[in-house]
Design an enzyme around this catalytic site. Structure first.
Site, PDB file in Angstrom:
ATOM      1  N   ASP A   1       5.831   2.510   2.336  1.00 14.18           N
ATOM      2  CA  ASP A   1       4.901   1.418   2.614  1.00 14.18           C
ATOM      3  C   ASP A   1       4.040   1.780   3.823  1.00 14.18           C
ATOM      4  O   ASP A   1       4.551   1.945   4.935  1.00 14.18           O
ATOM      5  CB  ASP A   1       5.717   0.152   2.889  1.00 14.18           C
ATOM      6  CG  ASP A   1       4.872  -1.103   2.993  1.00 14.18           C
ATOM      7  OD1 ASP A   1       3.686  -0.986   3.338  1.00 14.18           O
ATOM      8  OD2 ASP A   1       5.412  -2.201   2.752  1.00 14.18           O
ATOM      9  N   HIS A   2       2.715   1.872   3.597  1.00 16.77           N
ATOM     10  CA  HIS A   2       1.799   2.299   4.662  1.00 16.77           C
ATOM     11  C   HIS A   2       1.672   1.263   5.778  1.00 16.77           C
ATOM     12  O   HIS A   2       1.141   1.562   6.844  1.00 16.77           O
ATOM     13  CB  HIS A   2       0.414   2.599   4.077  1.00 16.77           C
ATOM     14  CG  HIS A   2      -0.112   3.944   4.480  1.00 16.77           C
ATOM     15  ND1 HIS A   2      -0.045   4.421   5.764  1.00 16.77           N
ATOM     16  CD2 HIS A   2      -0.720   4.918   3.751  1.00 16.77           C
ATOM     17  CE1 HIS A   2      -0.590   5.622   5.825  1.00 16.77           C
ATOM     18  NE2 HIS A   2      -1.003   5.959   4.608  1.00 16.77           N
ATOM     19  N   ARG A   3       2.154   0.042   5.556  1.00 12.89           N
ATOM     20  CA  ARG A   3       2.129  -0.968   6.620  1.00 12.89           C
ATOM     21  C   ARG A   3       3.181  -0.673   7.681  1.00 12.89           C
ATOM     22  O   ARG A   3       3.109  -1.196   8.797  1.00 12.89           O
ATOM     23  CB  ARG A   3       2.374  -2.362   6.027  1.00 12.89           C
ATOM     24  CG  ARG A   3       1.306  -2.834   5.052  1.00 12.89           C
ATOM     25  CD  ARG A   3       1.726  -4.114   4.344  1.00 12.89           C
ATOM     26  NE  ARG A   3       2.916  -3.940   3.515  1.00 12.89           N
ATOM     27  CZ  ARG A   3       3.422  -4.872   2.728  1.00 12.89           C
ATOM     28  NH1 ARG A   3       2.863  -6.082   2.677  1.00 12.89           N
ATOM     29  NH2 ARG A   3       4.502  -4.632   1.997  1.00 12.89           N
TER      30      ARG A   3
ATOM     31  N   PRO B   1       0.845  -1.205   0.000  1.00 16.06           N
ATOM     32  CA  PRO B   1       0.000   0.000   0.000  1.00 16.06           C
ATOM     33  C   PRO B   1       0.881   1.256   0.000  1.00 16.06           C
ATOM     34  O   PRO B   1       1.316   1.731   1.045  1.00 16.06           O
ATOM     35  CB  PRO B   1      -0.797  -0.129   1.300  1.00 16.06           C
ATOM     36  CG  PRO B   1       0.051  -0.976   2.196  1.00 16.06           C
ATOM     37  CD  PRO B   1       0.841  -1.886   1.311  1.00 16.06           C
TER      38      PRO B   1
END
Length: 396
Positions: free
Chosen positions: A369-371, A195
């Site tokens: 990376d949104h994680r 994401p």
């Protein structure tokens, strides 16, 4: 006994072809020694060992395509006994047969000297074929005297008419198409699984470039710095302030990088790109960063990169500024969790202490990376990057 396996040189690699062993059973090796050459879509890569010891057994023959993770050799530690040889299967008892009559000996041919074969890297052999050059006639400057891509290109430049004619007749190289497919597969996976979020900022680079010009006036020509070294070093120092952008996504979790190893994206002459690592970038001075960049570009385009340089980057920096692109929004290269992009340096009206001046500015972008991180942390990174570039003496 240590199992030496086919290394992974990136998420776009599933297998490699063992081209050549540079060691033999019984040889002593130290950590970091080059032991083999492997052909991948990125070209011929020198593979190092990360264990010291004695080569016990070579499992895979040259010319074999081997999946990533497959055992290709065994290395035993100092003082460790050699692995026992597998017993040969017993042959079934057979009745003695009458001895055949011995044939008349053929006339012996005079023995001549054994022909010596010139070592040629696979990518150099392929390029030589496209240019109509016999690589066996070239003097090699690669590892162990091997003929490299750079040697072939140099020979082609010495005979431009012949090379141009051969290039027109050659079909597009399969290696370039294979690399494009591998890169496309990795980027498709990245966009599918990661994401992404994107941020960008415009940085006033005038002070940094003025400092760089003054610094270069006192340096010898061979030691002069390009502004790309400033960008790479500033990125490394800014990552130290936002460490969650520096590392890998593995086994459904974030794994911090063992150091700040910035991967510098390098376009290859035959198409495609690689992003080998400048190890411990934050601890190097600007001169060392510049030297590392020059060395990586030369060896990447000569097909002489090492495995660790392709597998170790903890973040990637890419720039399309030399092509006149003002901003780039790149795709993360898994398993990394961030990539930094830079456009070209352009002159723009800029407010300085209430006055409008013409300043040299650059657009910096971040894909992350949104994680692992969020826009707030990404913004802190870009702010730290800007702050570092406003104080160029701290980068030296």
């Amino acid at each position: 006994m240590t199992e030496f396996r086919m290394p992974s040189l990136g998420s776009d690699m599933e297998a490699g072809t063992l081209v050549e062993w540079l060691v033999a059973p019984g040889d002593t090796v130290s950590r970091g020694d080059i032991v083999a050459v492997v052909e991948t879509q990125k070209g011929a890569i020198e593979i190092e060992t990360f264990e010291a010891g004695v080569v016990d057994r070579l499992v895979v023959e040259p010319g074999t395509e081997v999946p990533v993770g497959t055992v290709i050799a065994h290395i035993r530690g100092a003082g460790e006994p050699a692995a026992p040889e597998a017993p040969a299967p017993e042959a079934p008892e057979a009745k003695p047969k009458p001895k055949p009559k011995a044939p008349k000996p053929a006339a012996a041919k005079p023995a001549g000297p054994a022909p010596t074969r010139v070592r040629v890297s696979p990518v150099a052999r392929r390029r030589a074929g496209q240019l109509g050059i016999d690589p066996e006639t070239l003097a090699g400057t690669g590892p162990g005297g091997a003929v490299s891509l750079e040697d072939v290109e140099r020979a082609a430049a010495a005979a431009p008419a012949t090379a141009a004619s051969a290039t027109r007749a050659a079909t597009p190289p399969d290696a370039s198409a294979a690399m494009r497919r591998a890169i496309a597969a990795a980027m498709a996976r990245s966009k599918r699984e990661i994401p992404h979020y994107y941020l960008s900022t415009t940085i006033d680079l005038t002070q940094a470039l003025d400092w760089l010009e003054a610094e270069n006036r006192r340096l010898p020509v061979a030691g002069r710095l390009l502004y790309g070294a400033l960008l790479v070093k500033a990125t490394a120092l800014a990552l130290g302030e936002v460490p969650e952008l520096n590392g890998f996504w593995r086994d459904d979790g974030f794994v911090p990088g063992p150091g700040i190893h910035v991967g510098a994206a390098i376009a290859l002459r035959r198409g495609g790109l690689v992003a080998p690592a400048i190890h411990d970038t934050d601890g190097k001075d600007l001169g060392a960063v510049m030297q590392a960049l020059r060395d990586l570009v030369q060896r990447a385009r000569g097909g002489r990169l090492r495995a660790s340089e392709l597998s170790d980057p903890t973040v990637t920096v890419t720039s399309l500024g030399e092509n006149g692109v003002e901003a780039v929004f790149p795709v993360i290269y898994p398993p990394q969790v961030a990539i930094v992009g830079f456009g070209s340096v352009v002159e723009r009206p800029w407010s300085v202490d209430g006055r409008i001046e013409s300043r040299r500015v650059i657009t910096a972008s971040l894909a992350a990376d949104h994680r692992v991180s969020d826009g707030h942390r990404g913004a802190l990174f870009l702010r730290a990057l800007d702050r570092r570039l406003q104080d160029p003496e701290t980068l030296a």
